[in-house]
Write a protein that holds these residues in place. Structure first.
Motif, PDB file in Angstrom:
ATOM      1  N   SER A  36       0.756  -1.054   0.145  1.00 29.62           N
ATOM      2  CA  SER A  36       0.082  -0.031   0.077  1.00 29.62           C
ATOM      3  C   SER A  36       1.091   1.291  -0.091  1.00 29.62           C
ATOM      4  O   SER A  36       0.300   2.341  -0.401  1.00 29.62           O
ATOM      5  CB  SER A  36      -0.923  -0.035   1.258  1.00 29.62           C
ATOM      6  OG  SER A  36      -0.385   0.141   2.502  1.00 29.62           O
TER       7      SER A  36
ATOM      8  N   TYR B 193       1.135   3.844  -2.886  1.00 32.19           N
ATOM      9  CA  TYR B 193       0.083   5.268  -3.149  1.00 32.19           C
ATOM     10  C   TYR B 193       0.475   6.653  -2.545  1.00 32.19           C
ATOM     11  O   TYR B 193       0.033   7.611  -3.259  1.00 32.19           O
ATOM     12  CB  TYR B 193      -1.327   4.855  -2.389  1.00 32.19           C
ATOM     13  CG  TYR B 193      -1.775   3.839  -3.130  1.00 32.19           C
ATOM     14  CD1 TYR B 193      -2.515   3.768  -4.353  1.00 32.19           C
ATOM     15  CD2 TYR B 193      -2.109   2.471  -2.577  1.00 32.19           C
ATOM     16  CE1 TYR B 193      -3.297   2.863  -5.045  1.00 32.19           C
ATOM     17  CE2 TYR B 193      -2.923   1.389  -3.124  1.00 32.19           C
ATOM     18  CZ  TYR B 193      -3.309   1.578  -4.531  1.00 32.19           C
ATOM     19  OH  TYR B 193      -4.007   0.474  -4.950  1.00 32.19           O
TER      20      TYR B 193
ATOM     21  N   ASP C 120      -0.746  11.385  -1.928  1.00 34.52           N
ATOM     22  CA  ASP C 120      -1.602  12.017  -2.923  1.00 34.52           C
ATOM     23  C   ASP C 120      -2.610  11.361  -3.279  1.00 34.52           C
ATOM     24  O   ASP C 120      -3.489  11.980  -4.227  1.00 34.52           O
ATOM     25  CB  ASP C 120      -0.707  12.578  -3.883  1.00 34.52           C
ATOM     26  CG  ASP C 120       0.220  13.707  -3.318  1.00 34.52           C
ATOM     27  OD1 ASP C 120       0.102  14.434  -2.356  1.00 34.52           O
ATOM     28  OD2 ASP C 120       1.258  13.809  -4.064  1.00 34.52           O
ATOM     29  N   ALA C 121      -2.837   9.974  -3.122  1.00 27.83           N
ATOM     30  CA  ALA C 121      -3.830   9.299  -3.977  1.00 27.83           C
ATOM     31  C   ALA C 121      -5.297   9.730  -3.227  1.00 27.83           C
ATOM     32  O   ALA C 121      -5.258  10.015  -1.928  1.00 27.83           O
ATOM     33  CB  ALA C 121      -3.568   7.715  -3.613  1.00 27.83           C
TER      34      ALA C 121
ATOM     35  N   PHE D 299      -7.803   4.441  -1.512  1.00 34.54           N
ATOM     36  CA  PHE D 299      -6.934   4.030  -2.384  1.00 34.54           C
ATOM     37  C   PHE D 299      -7.242   3.045  -3.802  1.00 34.54           C
ATOM     38  O   PHE D 299      -7.733   1.604  -3.223  1.00 34.54           O
ATOM     39  CB  PHE D 299      -5.425   3.543  -2.069  1.00 34.54           C
ATOM     40  CG  PHE D 299      -5.047   4.400  -1.058  1.00 34.54           C
ATOM     41  CD1 PHE D 299      -5.389   5.589  -0.919  1.00 34.54           C
ATOM     42  CD2 PHE D 299      -3.969   3.846  -0.329  1.00 34.54           C
ATOM     43  CE1 PHE D 299      -4.705   6.759   0.002  1.00 34.54           C
ATOM     44  CE2 PHE D 299      -3.232   4.713   0.629  1.00 34.54           C
ATOM     45  CZ  PHE D 299      -3.588   5.999   0.641  1.00 34.54           C
ATOM     46  N   SER D 300      -7.354   3.214  -4.853  1.00 30.73           N
ATOM     47  CA  SER D 300      -7.812   2.383  -5.673  1.00 30.73           C
ATOM     48  C   SER D 300      -6.436   1.874  -6.814  1.00 30.73           C
ATOM     49  O   SER D 300      -5.808   2.560  -7.092  1.00 30.73           O
ATOM     50  CB  SER D 300      -8.892   3.069  -6.876  1.00 30.73           C
ATOM     51  OG  SER D 300      -9.172   2.297  -7.932  1.00 30.73           O
ATOM     52  N   GLU D 301      -6.559   0.757  -7.321  1.00 35.75           N
ATOM     53  CA  GLU D 301      -5.328   0.221  -8.067  1.00 35.75           C
ATOM     54  C   GLU D 301      -5.494   0.985  -9.531  1.00 35.75           C
ATOM     55  O   GLU D 301      -4.330   1.065 -10.182  1.00 35.75           O
ATOM     56  CB  GLU D 301      -5.786  -1.206  -8.599  1.00 35.75           C
ATOM     57  CG  GLU D 301      -5.781  -2.394  -7.351  1.00 35.75           C
ATOM     58  CD  GLU D 301      -7.499  -2.407  -6.678  1.00 35.75           C
ATOM     59  OE1 GLU D 301      -7.433  -3.514  -6.060  1.00 35.75           O
ATOM     60  OE2 GLU D 301      -7.999  -1.650  -7.110  1.00 35.75           O
TER      61      GLU D 301
ATOM     62  N   ASP E  27      -5.366   4.029  -9.582  1.00 33.91           N
ATOM     63  CA  ASP E  27      -4.632   5.433  -9.238  1.00 33.91           C
ATOM     64  C   ASP E  27      -3.149   5.505  -9.831  1.00 33.91           C
ATOM     65  O   ASP E  27      -2.587   4.396  -9.837  1.00 33.91           O
ATOM     66  CB  ASP E  27      -4.490   5.608  -7.725  1.00 33.91           C
ATOM     67  CG  ASP E  27      -5.918   6.113  -7.028  1.00 33.91           C
ATOM     68  OD1 ASP E  27      -7.016   6.258  -7.927  1.00 33.91           O
ATOM     69  OD2 ASP E  27      -6.212   5.715  -6.065  1.00 33.91           O
TER      70      ASP E  27
ATOM     71  N   ALA F 151      -0.152   6.291  -8.666  1.00 34.54           N
ATOM     72  CA  ALA F 151       0.793   5.660  -7.788  1.00 34.54           C
ATOM     73  C   ALA F 151       2.046   6.169  -8.232  1.00 34.54           C
ATOM     74  O   ALA F 151       3.037   5.467  -8.240  1.00 34.54           O
ATOM     75  CB  ALA F 151       0.606   4.128  -7.557  1.00 34.54           C
TER      76      ALA F 151
ATOM     77  N   ARG G 212       6.977  -0.131  -6.282  1.00 37.07           N
ATOM     78  CA  ARG G 212       6.284   0.492  -7.675  1.00 37.07           C
ATOM     79  C   ARG G 212       7.179  -0.037  -8.714  1.00 37.07           C
ATOM     80  O   ARG G 212       6.615  -0.298  -9.588  1.00 37.07           O
ATOM     81  CB  ARG G 212       6.094   1.709  -7.501  1.00 37.07           C
ATOM     82  CG  ARG G 212       5.393   2.383  -8.689  1.00 37.07           C
ATOM     83  CD  ARG G 212       3.966   1.732  -8.824  1.00 37.07           C
ATOM     84  NE  ARG G 212       3.359   2.423 -10.051  1.00 37.07           N
ATOM     85  CZ  ARG G 212       2.681   1.667 -10.829  1.00 37.07           C
ATOM     86  NH1 ARG G 212       2.381   0.459 -10.808  1.00 37.07           N
ATOM     87  NH2 ARG G 212       2.116   2.276 -12.007  1.00 37.07           N
TER      88      ARG G 212
ATOM     89  N   THR H 259      -3.905   5.017   5.181  1.00 40.45           N
ATOM     90  CA  THR H 259      -4.057   4.309   4.174  1.00 40.45           C
ATOM     91  C   THR H 259      -5.469   3.826   4.154  1.00 40.45           C
ATOM     92  O   THR H 259      -6.204   3.581   5.270  1.00 40.45           O
ATOM     93  CB  THR H 259      -3.136   3.144   4.381  1.00 40.45           C
ATOM     94  OG1 THR H 259      -3.343   2.492   5.679  1.00 40.45           O
ATOM     95  CG2 THR H 259      -1.476   3.394   4.279  1.00 40.45           C
TER      96      THR H 259
END
Length: 325
Positions: free
Chosen positions: A133, A136, A139-140, A144-146, A148, A150, A162, A289
Motif C-alpha cells: 500500500s 500510493y 496524494d492518492a 486507494f484504488s488500483e 490510481d 501511484a 512500485r 491508508t
C-alpha cells in the motif's frame, strides 16, 4: 482436492510467507520455501517460524538469496514450479532511509531474478508477488484504488515496490508471463514482524515502557488480519484462468483505524495502560491508508472479516505465549 501445484514461496521464513506455506500445504500442494535468513530482525523468530511449519510431506526448504540470479535460475530449473508466490523483500519504510542499497539488492535485483528465472521456465504458469500500500504515497484519493497513478512514493521502500510492479508489467508483455501483484495494507497477527507498530506497542506496554506515537497520533491505518490475507492469497495462487497478463489487487481491511484507537485496543488486550510520547511526523511515512476492495471482491469474493477488536487480542495472546509473558 483439485490439481496439486508445485509452488516456490520466496520469503518462506517471513511473516506472511510462513503462513502462506502452511496454508498451501494444507490445501494439498507441494511447496519449496526459499529465504536468505538475514538479520534485519531477530533470526530466531525466522527459524522458529520454519520449525512451526515442520517437515510435512510435500515441503522442502532451501536457504537462498533471491538477489543471486544464477542461484534462483538453478533452483527454478531443478524444482520445475508451476507457480511462484514471491514474498521475499527488504521490508520497512524507515529502515530504507538509512540502508538504501539493501532495498535495491533485495527488492529490485531480487524481483528481477525471479522474473528472469520465470521467463526461462517451461513449467511456470503464474507469478504472484507482494507489493505494498506504500506505493500510493500521500496524494492518492481516498480510498486507494488500483487505478490510481501511484507515481509519487514518499519512501525508497515504496519506490522499489512500485518499480517491481512496472518490471512485472513489462515482463508480462514481453514474455507472456501471467502475473498478479498484491498491494498489502498493514498486515498483522501472530508470528508478525518485530519492526511493525503493533508489535512495538505491545512490547512497550507489557514492559511498562512509553511508546512513540508520530504526527501527534494524527494517523490512520487500514489494518489487515493475517488469516483474511492468506485465505485470498491461496485462492489467487490456485486461479486456473491465467489469461490476464499483469494485474494488481489491494488486500486490506478497508476499515481505517485512527492510531490512538489502535493503541487503546492493544492496551486493553494487554490489560495495561499505555504511556504515549508524541513525536513529529517521520520521513517516509504516510498519513493514512484505505484500500478500495472493489476489484478483489468482484474477482475473488474477498471480504475481510477480522476487525482489530478480534485480531489484536489474538496477537497479544500469541505474543505472551511466545515470550512467556
Amino acid at each position: 482436492m483439485g490439481e496439486k501445484l508445485r509452488v516456490i514461496v520466496t520469503g518462506a521464513a517471513g511473516f506472511i510467507g510462513h503462513h502462506a506455506v502452511k496454508a498451501l500445504l494444507n490445501a494439498g500442494h507441494d511447496v519449496l520455501g526459499l529465504d536468505n535468513l538475514n538479520d534485519y530482525y531477530d533470526l530466531k523468530l525466522k527459524t522458529d517460524r520454519l520449525e512451526q511449519i515442520g517437515s510435512p510431506a510435500g515441503f522442502a526448504f532451501e536457504k537462498a538469496d533471491i538477489a543471486d540470479p544464477a542461484k534462483v535460475e538453478t533452483i527454478f530449473g531443478r524444482y520445475a514450479p508451476t507457480h511462484v508466490l514471491h514474498l521475499a523483500a527488504q521490508a520497512g519504510v524507515r529502515y530504507s532511509i538509512d540502508h538504501p542499497f539493501s532495498y535495491i539488492d533485495s527488492n529490485i535485483r531480487g524481483h528481477l531474478s525471479v522474473l528472469e528465472a520465470a521467463r526461462r521456465s517451461s513449467s511456470l504458469r503464474h507469478v504472484v508477488y507482494a507489493s505494498s500500500s506504500s506505493v500510493y504515497g500521500n496524494d492518492a484519493a481516498i480510498p486507494f484504488s488500483e487505478a490510481d497513478p501511484a507515481d509519487k512514493p514518499v519512501s525508497l521502500y515504496a519506490a522499489t515496490k512500485r518499480a517491481d510492479e512496472l518490471l512485472s508489467e513489462s515482463y508480462a508483455r514481453l514474455y507472456n508471463i501471467p502475473q498478479t501483484g498484491l498491494r498489502f495494507f498493514t498486515v498483522y497477527g501472530p508470528w508478525g514482524r518485530p519492526d511493525m507498530a503493533y508489535w512495538l506497542f505491545t512490547k512497550a506496554i507489557l514492559d511498562s515502557q512509553p511508546i512513540k506515537v508520530f504526527n501527534n497520533g494524527e494517523l490512520e491505518r487500514d489494518f489487515t488480519y493475517i488469516d483474511d490475507v492468506i485465505d485470498v492469497v491461496v485462492k489467487i495462487v490456485e486461479e486456473k484462468d491465467t489469461a490476464f497478463g499483469h494485474r494488481l489487487y489491494n488486500i486490506g481491511g478497508s476499515r481505517p483505524v485512527p492510531i490512538k484507537r489502535f493503541i487503546n485496543v492493544i492496551a486493553s488486550a494487554c490489560g495495561r495502560q499505555a504511556e504515549c510520547v508524541y513525536r513529529p511526523m517521520q520521513k517516509g511515512d504516510v498519513y493514512r491508508t484505505h484500500a478500495d476492495l472493489t476489484r478483489i471482491s468482484r474477482d475473488y469474493g474477498y471480504e475481510p472479516t477480522t476487525d482489530i477488536e478480534t485480531g489484536i487480542p489474538r496477537f497479544v495472546e500469541w505474543y505472551r505465549d511466545y515470550f512467556g509473558k
